[in-house]
Design an enzyme around this catalytic site. Sequence first.
Site: not given
Length: 196
Positions: A48, A85
Amino acid sequence: PFKGVPRFYDIGGFLYKPEVFQRIVDIFTERYSEEANKIDVIAGLDARGFILGPPIALALKKPFIMMRKKGKMPNSVSSDNYKTEYGNRSGLTVQNDKIKEGDRVLIIDDLVATGGTLSSAISLVKMLKGVVVECACVVELKMFIDPPAESGLPSRTKLFTDLGHQDVPVWGLISEDVLTNEAELPKGYVDDGEEH
């Protein structure tokens, strides 16, 4: 929910709205325009950061480089593996000649949570004897900055300190505090995320 994460933040919503996307690019550009002479190169993180970085680099008239996942780019150097995560990741890579000694690098990504990906990028810049000016993201999940030990959440402050990155500033345009709209999942929604 995506990849088993109950609150999944994605930039797809504002990318679909050109006026919002443009405003975000403008905000980043305004933030760094006075300091542009202190930035030599803008690095976007896979994937991104490749969307956000180029329009910001063009507006600031700075070169843009890609920090990619391992195995995607020739003639490259790689940082160590890291954790996010979502699980373990291979290090990031950049082409050998894109960051020169003393280069001041602005790192761009969509989101910072535990800081695993950013720490990998910072390590890569330092490995090439560059200096990270700042890490800039659209969304900063502040709950990971320095959570109480009993929360069980990873601490970005501890990670950065352990890696010697505590001197690198991180800036987020918004935090989870303002992201309160819950998406309505369409009928038949399937969490088809997988480890990558």
